[in-house]
Design an enzyme around this catalytic site. Sequence first.
Site, PDB file in Angstrom:
ATOM      1  N   PRO F   2       0.822  -1.226   0.000  1.00 54.41           N
ATOM      2  CA  PRO F   2       0.000   0.000   0.000  1.00 54.41           C
ATOM      3  C   PRO F   2       0.852   1.272   0.000  1.00 54.41           C
ATOM      4  O   PRO F   2       2.035   1.259   0.352  1.00 54.41           O
ATOM      5  CB  PRO F   2      -0.782  -0.087   1.311  1.00 54.41           C
ATOM      6  CG  PRO F   2      -0.493  -1.420   1.890  1.00 54.41           C
ATOM      7  CD  PRO F   2       0.791  -1.898   1.297  1.00 54.41           C
ATOM      8  N   TYR F   3       0.179   2.328  -0.398  1.00 52.79           N
ATOM      9  CA  TYR F   3       0.751   3.672  -0.393  1.00 52.79           C
ATOM     10  C   TYR F   3      -0.221   4.565   0.369  1.00 52.79           C
ATOM     11  O   TYR F   3      -1.393   4.655   0.002  1.00 52.79           O
ATOM     12  CB  TYR F   3       0.911   4.164  -1.832  1.00 52.79           C
ATOM     13  CG  TYR F   3       1.245   5.623  -1.970  1.00 52.79           C
ATOM     14  CD1 TYR F   3       2.561   6.082  -1.843  1.00 52.79           C
ATOM     15  CD2 TYR F   3       0.261   6.568  -2.244  1.00 52.79           C
ATOM     16  CE1 TYR F   3       2.871   7.420  -1.980  1.00 52.79           C
ATOM     17  CE2 TYR F   3       0.567   7.912  -2.377  1.00 52.79           C
ATOM     18  CZ  TYR F   3       1.875   8.330  -2.244  1.00 52.79           C
ATOM     19  OH  TYR F   3       2.178   9.669  -2.387  1.00 52.79           O
TER      20      TYR F   3
END
Lengths: 69, 69, 69, 69, 69, 69
Positions: F2-3
């Site tokens: 994820p970011y």
Amino acid sequence: MPYVNIRVTNEGVTPEQKLELIKGSTELLVRVLNKDPATTFVIIDEVETDNWGVGYENITTRRQKEKQR
Amino acid sequence: MPYVNIRVTNEGVTPEQKLELIKGSTELLVRVLNKDPATTFVIIDEVETDNWGVGYENITTRRQKEKQR
Amino acid sequence: MPYVNIRVTNEGVTPEQKLELIKGSTELLVRVLNKDPATTFVIIDEVETDNWGVGYENITTRRQKEKQR
Amino acid sequence: MPYVNIRVTNEGVTPEQKLELIKGSTELLVRVLNKDPATTFVIIDEVETDNWGVGYENITTRRQKEKQR
Amino acid sequence: MPYVNIRVTNEGVTPEQKLELIKGSTELLVRVLNKDPATTFVIIDEVETDNWGVGYENITTRRQKEKQR
Amino acid sequence: MPYVNIRVTNEGVTPEQKLELIKGSTELLVRVLNKDPATTFVIIDEVETDNWGVGYENITTRRQKEKQR
């Protein structure tokens, strides 16, 4: 050379409304900062109401509460 | 540890082309800044042509004008 | 009409390196998707190492650990 | 008045999990920075695995390799 | 509940101009989509001219060429 | 993979608070979606109060009003 990113919930925005957002944003940048419309980008992101949260709840739930009032 | 976000219009980009964008961006960061490819993220966003504007118009309209020439 | 956003840590990237990133990204979009370089935007964001995290730690700490090896 | 944008791969995230991300992010901003939850936005973007790359490959390929182990 | 992100080059935008961008964007979202101004966010990012590229060059170089004309 | 991008106003966030945001976001993604912390990025953007607007005004003005109460 501005870049404008408008994020709204995906709740039936019409192509005409999107075009108004594009025109209005571009006019704003031209008027306030004298930018060149030919290199003014406007990108509209439509986000599902399950994927947008505020005040610990998602917009799906918020819309349901609004209807019940 | 770079993060690259590429936004293009949604006009039939193939999985092979996306992979070329991923590889090419990663190679660029490795070559220019000596970054680690294992922590170089590339995210491609495909944007509907109604949702992307430039020069007061959307890309849907621009593409129609280009075809009429 | 692509938009490329490259986010890297703020660790002394030179103007020459930034220009290489701009040129390389633009070439990539031209080569892979036949985009027009005149409307290909590349924006580089430099992020402080205290403000970038991975693996529960910030990059400031990670760089210190790398030096101690 | 924080804005939190969470980008994850589109691999079956449920509405319940999205709500947990919204609640957890909001609680974090309230706890650490004393922000007002009523003006804390959380937006979740789900990205196709073909459109997310790391280490020169896309996540579609990475997931296939993980299964083969 | 819209989120508007305006990215422009860092070339002396005044606080008054920023306020005009904030007001104008908010009015646009209210007028076109009937959004609530109390939950309409506008964030302006000012990007150094070395960090913004178009047409294989950065804006620093483009501005120098424009002056020489 | 994820970011997470957290945008807050630039009002004296300490390195310790930033680290809490990094740790808390990462833990959230690990707990809810079983993500790998080694490839979970968290980036914090601090935005000047003149550059952040809500309700037709900027946060600079809003903070002044809050003090006058």
